[in-house]
Enzyme design. Structure first.
Site, mmCIF file in Angstrom:
data_model
loop_
_atom_site.group_PDB
_atom_site.id
_atom_site.type_symbol
_atom_site.label_atom_id
_atom_site.label_comp_id
_atom_site.label_asym_id
_atom_site.label_seq_id
_atom_site.Cartn_x
_atom_site.Cartn_y
_atom_site.Cartn_z
ATOM 1 C CE1 TYR A 134 -23.045 29.653 6.852
ATOM 2 C CE2 TYR A 134 -24.069 27.639 5.711
ATOM 3 C CZ TYR A 134 -23.918 28.727 6.936
ATOM 4 O OH TYR A 134 -24.594 28.444 7.829
ATOM 5 C CE LYS A 162 -25.708 32.348 5.973
ATOM 6 N NZ LYS A 162 -25.407 31.796 7.443
#
Lengths: 300, 300
Positions: A134, A162
């Protein structure tokens, strides 16, 4: 369903009530996502206020999400300032039955590259389900170099990244994506967050949209995802135009959570004290604008 | 002793061992500060790893600090991402017997001005001891405007501010201090952190030095504080010269904690696993440099 890391991954808020998670309303949000046939559910993302909740609250919310998601796979963030806590959260989440873990390099002091690599390496060793990297510089202050991202993506449990699609600018984010994606192992599914440029990223190689507003407007986000992955530019432009005023208001508040929680309140999906403190609701004026936008477009 | 918010406030690390606070070694660090006659002790500051510890650990460390500090007043940080937790930490700290509370606008999402004001206003309402405003943009990503700082300083429990002396540059920080200090209520004691420019700030109106390296070298920091407050420029220059290589290495690692923990290890005051994970020790090469500096100057 296994976690394919493609399509629409919708990130619901965790509505609060009297400074604790509002479990009934959270369950309703999950059911709405299942009904809209999202591909996966990202509970306890940044938008899901993971950083504001205790370990016990995060465990409860993860269990609730899995229980109400049925066959739709759930992923949760295991971010914490202390790596010791991240490992405990990973255990809790796996026991709760989530299908993947989302790990931001959350920090108090900005981290160094070697510290971030060791963080992912250590978590990779301790888990038995897929891990998503992330990359969220707006909240972590950490900027991944291409070399570090490549190295982390070689870890066996890492299956997706991400990326922030609009940071620091949409142009720089696009250039980075085009440079980075061809260098990653084939096992990695490139993902995008940052709703305003997500459709364009999906048309340029991203395979999964980790979507904040998709947690509240899953049907609309579903349509945008499908149109983008099918390369239907006109349909993408039509749906982006509906989303745009919501995204613009999010940008004006320095992030989506405050505006999404307010929209959820207007739609009867969250109470008036839905935000974790010290975050505050949007202005009365913007509440009225938001209500009018929702009345006009009836997004769902 | 009451808390006068003047002179040297020394901020010790919280040494870790096997991922938990090393209570015996922490107690030794407190005793060293008392012996060096620091004016106050800032336990659980950024350098004291407050952000990495659980509520229970923070309560235990606050109690230990008070117990070993004798008549030297102790302050602790009550920073947390969730305001709910900050209020609980404030209660714990007051029950533990600390004499003042230090509050940074810690956040996950960068906060808005009104949110930060309400944070301080709410805490002010719930406490019965003095509060220090902790301005630490490097860790919170929040930048106080002069107007906001003035407004917060009108709250009755607010007694001091801890300004970053070198952020974003030493020159800008000095200009800000010179502009801001005359506008604050007389009840506010201006304080400075950021060790390298602290002495110069003390000579220009700051009254208390919240010192990171002072937590490990309290005698040297005591001498620097006294020389600066007496306006003895030559003595300040002499002591600054001893500190400089330590400060330079801190800057190279993007913060002091990693280097101070390593120095504490060399001095036998912390174990080899003193840093909270995922923070990592300095390089072997720098460990040798640091050992040689400590051998040469014998700072204490």
């Amino acid at each position: 369903m296994t976690f394919s890391f493609t399509g629409l991954s919708a990130f619901p808020i965790t509505p609060m009530h009297q400074a604790a998670p509002d479990e009934a309303r959270f369950a309703t949000l999950i059911t709405r996502l299942v009904d809209a046939k999202v591909d996966s559910i990202g509970a306890l993302g940044s938008t899901g206020s993971y950083a504001f909740l205790t370990r016990n609250e995060r465990e409860k919310i993860a269990r609730l999400a899995v229980q109400h998601a049925g066959t739709t796979p759930v992923l949760v963030s295991i971010g914490a300032i202390n790596l010791r806590d991240t490992l405990l959260l990973a255990e809790d989440a796996q026991k709760a039955g989530v299908k993947a873990l989302l790990l931001p390099p959350m920090s108090y002091f900005p981290l160094r590259d070697e510290e971030v690599f060791t963080l992912y390496e250590t978590v990779n060793k301790h888990i038995s389900i897929p891990l998503v990297v992330y990359d969220t510089p707006g909240t972590t202050q950490f900027h991944f170099s291409d070399a570090l991202m490549q190295r982390i993506c070689e870890l066996p449990h890492v299956r997706s990244i991400k990326l922030p699609s609009g940071s620091p600018t949409a142009e720089e984010a696009t250039a980075r994506m085009q440079r980075l994606l061809p260098t990653l192992p084939k096992s990695i599914s490139p993902g995008i967050s940052g709703d305003p440029t997500a459709a364009s990223a999906l048309m340029q190689g991203a395979r999964i949209w980790y979507s904040e507003w998709g947690g509240l407007f899953p049907h609309l986000a579903r349509q945008l995802t499908d149109a983008a992955l099918a390369g239907q530019k006109d349909e993408v432009a039509r749906i982006n135009a509906i989303f745009t005023p919501f995204w613009e208001m999010s940008a004006r508040y320095g992030g989506s959570l405050r505006v999404i929680a307010s929209a959820a309140e207007i739609m009867g999906l969250a109470g008036a004290d839905a935000l974790p403190s010290p975050l505050q609701k949007i202005s009365q004026n913007d509440m009225e604008k938001l209500a009018s936008l929702i009345k006009t477009h009836q997004p769902s």
